[in-house]
Design an enzyme around this catalytic site. Structure first.
Site, PDB file in Angstrom:
ATOM      1  N   LYS A  79       0.860  -1.354   0.015  1.00 59.58           N
ATOM      2  CA  LYS A  79       0.131   0.005   0.127  1.00 59.58           C
ATOM      3  C   LYS A  79       0.772   1.283  -0.130  1.00 59.58           C
ATOM      4  O   LYS A  79       1.777   1.243   0.747  1.00 59.58           O
ATOM      5  CB  LYS A  79      -0.851  -0.082   1.211  1.00 59.58           C
ATOM      6  CG  LYS A  79      -1.853   1.138   1.532  1.00 59.58           C
ATOM      7  CD  LYS A  79      -2.626   1.537   0.417  1.00 59.58           C
ATOM      8  CE  LYS A  79      -3.266   2.835   0.281  1.00 59.58           C
ATOM      9  NZ  LYS A  79      -4.077   3.269  -1.083  1.00 59.58           N
ATOM     10  N   GLY A  87      -7.466   7.802  -0.955  1.00 59.28           N
ATOM     11  CA  GLY A  87      -6.966   9.030  -0.320  1.00 59.28           C
ATOM     12  C   GLY A  87      -5.541   8.573   0.575  1.00 59.28           C
ATOM     13  O   GLY A  87      -5.350   9.314   1.372  1.00 59.28           O
ATOM     14  N   ASN A 106       5.582   1.118  -2.167  1.00 62.48           N
ATOM     15  CA  ASN A 106       4.904   2.234  -2.790  1.00 62.48           C
ATOM     16  C   ASN A 106       5.115   3.601  -1.937  1.00 62.48           C
ATOM     17  O   ASN A 106       4.716   3.446  -0.821  1.00 62.48           O
ATOM     18  CB  ASN A 106       3.691   1.905  -3.251  1.00 62.48           C
ATOM     19  CG  ASN A 106       2.929   2.916  -4.062  1.00 62.48           C
ATOM     20  OD1 ASN A 106       2.464   3.909  -3.632  1.00 62.48           O
ATOM     21  ND2 ASN A 106       2.964   2.785  -5.446  1.00 62.48           N
ATOM     22  N   ASN A 148       5.137   6.738  -6.203  1.00 59.88           N
ATOM     23  CA  ASN A 148       3.786   7.041  -6.715  1.00 59.88           C
ATOM     24  C   ASN A 148       3.587   8.674  -6.977  1.00 59.88           C
ATOM     25  O   ASN A 148       3.606   9.297  -5.973  1.00 59.88           O
ATOM     26  CB  ASN A 148       2.526   6.394  -5.735  1.00 59.88           C
ATOM     27  CG  ASN A 148       1.143   6.839  -6.004  1.00 59.88           C
ATOM     28  OD1 ASN A 148       1.060   7.346  -7.333  1.00 59.88           O
ATOM     29  ND2 ASN A 148       0.503   6.845  -5.234  1.00 59.88           N
ATOM     30  N   CYS A 165      -1.017   9.516  -7.989  1.00 64.44           N
ATOM     31  CA  CYS A 165      -2.209   9.304  -7.098  1.00 64.44           C
ATOM     32  C   CYS A 165      -3.067  10.577  -7.305  1.00 64.44           C
ATOM     33  O   CYS A 165      -2.794  11.717  -7.066  1.00 64.44           O
ATOM     34  CB  CYS A 165      -1.929   8.987  -5.713  1.00 64.44           C
ATOM     35  SG  CYS A 165      -3.613   8.867  -4.918  1.00 64.44           S
ATOM     36  N   ASN A 197      -1.704   4.272 -13.416  1.00 66.54           N
ATOM     37  CA  ASN A 197      -2.163   4.398 -12.258  1.00 66.54           C
ATOM     38  C   ASN A 197      -3.770   4.472 -12.587  1.00 66.54           C
ATOM     39  O   ASN A 197      -3.962   4.471 -13.681  1.00 66.54           O
ATOM     40  CB  ASN A 197      -1.969   5.718 -11.290  1.00 66.54           C
ATOM     41  CG  ASN A 197      -2.103   5.323  -9.663  1.00 66.54           C
ATOM     42  OD1 ASN A 197      -3.240   4.940  -9.264  1.00 66.54           O
ATOM     43  ND2 ASN A 197      -1.316   5.945  -9.113  1.00 66.54           N
ATOM     44  N   GLY A 223      -3.224  -2.069 -15.176  1.00 64.27           N
ATOM     45  CA  GLY A 223      -4.402  -1.548 -15.427  1.00 64.27           C
ATOM     46  C   GLY A 223      -5.461  -2.436 -16.244  1.00 64.27           C
ATOM     47  O   GLY A 223      -5.448  -2.815 -17.232  1.00 64.27           O
ATOM     48  N   THR A 277      -7.220  -4.445  -9.418  1.00 66.82           N
ATOM     49  CA  THR A 277      -8.528  -4.766  -8.968  1.00 66.82           C
ATOM     50  C   THR A 277      -9.167  -5.935  -9.200  1.00 66.82           C
ATOM     51  O   THR A 277     -10.185  -6.430  -8.401  1.00 66.82           O
ATOM     52  CB  THR A 277      -9.452  -3.713  -9.967  1.00 66.82           C
ATOM     53  OG1 THR A 277      -8.936  -2.182  -9.492  1.00 66.82           O
ATOM     54  CG2 THR A 277     -10.850  -3.904  -9.677  1.00 66.82           C
TER      55      THR A 277
HETATM   56  C1  LIG Z   1      -8.572   0.547  -3.735  1.00 63.71           C
HETATM   57  C2  LIG Z   1      -7.226   1.027  -4.411  1.00 63.71           C
HETATM   58  C3  LIG Z   1      -6.306   1.655  -3.856  1.00 63.71           C
HETATM   59  C4  LIG Z   1      -4.964   2.081  -4.627  1.00 63.71           C
HETATM   60  N1  LIG Z   1      -3.986   2.665  -3.951  1.00 63.71           N
HETATM   61  C5  LIG Z   1      -2.754   2.848  -4.536  1.00 63.71           C
HETATM   62  C6  LIG Z   1      -1.802   3.423  -3.755  1.00 63.71           C
HETATM   63  O1  LIG Z   1      -1.711   3.720  -2.785  1.00 63.71           O
HETATM   64  N2  LIG Z   1      -0.519   3.824  -4.561  1.00 63.71           N
HETATM   65  C7  LIG Z   1      -0.476   3.516  -6.012  1.00 63.71           C
HETATM   66  O2  LIG Z   1       0.445   3.816  -6.497  1.00 63.71           O
HETATM   67  N3  LIG Z   1      -1.733   3.020  -6.835  1.00 63.71           N
HETATM   68  C8  LIG Z   1      -2.734   2.595  -5.833  1.00 63.71           C
HETATM   69  N4  LIG Z   1      -3.818   2.024  -6.596  1.00 63.71           N
HETATM   70  C9  LIG Z   1      -3.557   1.811  -8.078  1.00 63.71           C
HETATM   71  C10 LIG Z   1      -3.193   0.433  -8.558  1.00 63.71           C
HETATM   72  O3  LIG Z   1      -2.253   0.054  -7.869  1.00 63.71           O
HETATM   73  C11 LIG Z   1      -3.286   0.642 -10.167  1.00 63.71           C
HETATM   74  O4  LIG Z   1      -2.316   1.205 -10.630  1.00 63.71           O
HETATM   75  C12 LIG Z   1      -4.500   0.712 -10.686  1.00 63.71           C
HETATM   76  O5  LIG Z   1      -5.741   0.339 -10.060  1.00 63.71           O
HETATM   77  C13 LIG Z   1      -4.851   0.022 -12.082  1.00 63.71           C
HETATM   78  O6  LIG Z   1      -4.489  -1.242 -11.950  1.00 63.71           O
HETATM   79  P1  LIG Z   1      -5.980  -2.360 -11.862  1.00 63.71           P
HETATM   80  O7  LIG Z   1      -6.872  -1.790 -13.058  1.00 63.71           O
HETATM   81  O8  LIG Z   1      -5.326  -3.666 -12.080  1.00 63.71           O
HETATM   82  O9  LIG Z   1      -6.299  -2.332 -10.423  1.00 63.71           O
HETATM   83  C14 LIG Z   1      -5.013   1.759  -6.084  1.00 63.71           C
HETATM   84  C15 LIG Z   1      -6.013   1.227  -6.582  1.00 63.71           C
HETATM   85  C16 LIG Z   1      -7.180   0.906  -6.188  1.00 63.71           C
HETATM   86  C17 LIG Z   1      -8.402   0.316  -7.002  1.00 63.71           C
END
Ligand SMILES: Cc1cc2nc3c(=O)[nH]c(=O)nc-3n(C[C@H](O)[C@H](O)[C@H](O)COP(=O)(O)O)c2cc1C
Length: 300
Positions: free
Chosen positions: A28, A55, A82, A110, A113, A175, A226, A249
């Site tokens: 996270k 957030g 991260n 990151n 975000c 992201n 993604g 996800t």
């Molecule tokens: C609930 C949630 C929390 C996330 N928290 C972070 C984070 O703390 N740092 C970050 O770089 N990306 C964060 N992401 C982005 C994911 O790491 C990823 O880049 C993005 O969801 C696209 O990939 P996916 O479609 O496989 O989820 C978060 C995504 C989700 C859904």
């Protein structure tokens, strides 16, 4: 790899499957001090996607070093932390705090975000600031540095090239994509933060085309991310130019998804008699170039 923010600190999944089989775990997003995150609600399902505005809720870097890293040091699977800051100096301080901590194999910065008021996406949407954060972190750590890029820009190739030039060891992309959900009964945005970041299958074509584009702009390794839900999705990203992939996800629907995808890639390689996955990296790009080359010859 697992994608940041979707797999906690890895420890949560230990009893669900053998996480040691994964390529890496990205934990996270971590900040200098603990964060409570944004107002609720922070999640909304959309067609083929998930909108989140967490957030950067997290325990802060000191608790991560004290409570999480000791477990990681006995794991076979590398853990990448991260990190996220509100200023360039925050990133330098985070990298310095994490320097020499056993159990940590790399940093993912990151700069992308979309859910924090200060900093966040601002760093990732400008080649100058993206460069500054990268250079600062590189001089504050001996760990490999991965820079995570935002799709919320029309300059992703320029930003990727600038960050690579600044010394990033690898890039991860993408992201989440900025989005909104309205509740028609209240006539207001559903998310407490009003906007959020879209992830899941809905963003896969966007992510894939960005990986393809960035692969033409840099020579450092790219980690594709993604909407990757199946082994076929992962293979598309590898063929577009990614050397590794992250699953985010998809894990919410199927906690085994990262391992299922890994096994699916191995199965594909067996069926296609591929000895080394590197044979597939950028396969779509080289054929496209050949096609363009042939067309140019044919067309004079
Ligand atoms: C609930 C949630 C929390 C996330 N928290 C972070 C984070 O703390 N740092 C970050 O770089 N990306 C964060 N992401 C982005 C994911 O790491 C990823 O880049 C993005 O969801 C696209 O990939 P996916 O479609 O496989 O989820 C978060 C995504 C989700 C859904």
């Amino acid at each position: 790899m697992t994608a940041a923010g979707t797999f906690g600190y890895g420890t949560e999944f230990n009893s669900i499957f053998d996480i040691q089989k994964l390529g890496a775990i990205v934990c996270k997003g971590t900040t200098l001090t603990p964060r409570e995150g944004n107002l609720q609600p922070r999640l909304a399902e959309t067609a083929g996607g998930l909108l989140n505005s967490i957030g950067l809720q997290n325990i802060g870097v000191k608790a991560l070093i004290r409570e999480k890293a000791p477990a990681w040091s006995s794991w076979r699977v590398p853990v990448i932390v991260n990190i996220a800051g509100e200023t360039v100096d925050d990133y330098a301080r985070l990298a310095s705090e994490l320097e020499g901590v056993t159990g940590i194999s790399g940093l993912e910065i990151n700069i992308s975000c979309p859910n924090v008021k200060a900093g966040g996406a601002e760093f990732g949407t400008n080649p100058g600031t993206a460069t500054k954060v990268t250079t600062t972190v590189k001089t504050s750590t001996s760990l490999p540095v991965i820079v995570k890029l935002t799709p919320n820009t029309n300059e992703i190739a320029q930003i990727a090239a600038a960050v690579a030039e600044a010394g990033a060891d690898a890039l991860s992309l993408i992201n989440t994509v900025k989005g909104m959900y309205l509740d028609i009964t209240t006539r207001q945005p559903l998310l407490g933060n009003r906007t959020g970041g879209l992830s899941g299958p809905a963003i896969k074509p966007i992510a894939l085309s960005m990986v393809y584009e960035v692969a033409g702009a840099v020579t450092i390794p790219i980690i594709g991310c993604g909407g990757i839900t199946t082994a076929n999705d992962a293979l598309e990203f590898i063929m577009a130019g990614a050397s590794a992939i992250q699953v985010g996800t998809a894990t919410f629907n199927n906690p085994h998804a990262p391992l299922d995808i890994l096994e699916g890639i191995e199965q594909f390689m067996k069926t296609e008699a591929i000895e080394d996955i590197t044979e597939l990296i950028g396969a779509a790009r080289s054929q496209a170039n050949e096609k363009i080359g042939r067309a140019e010859i044919r067309d004079g």
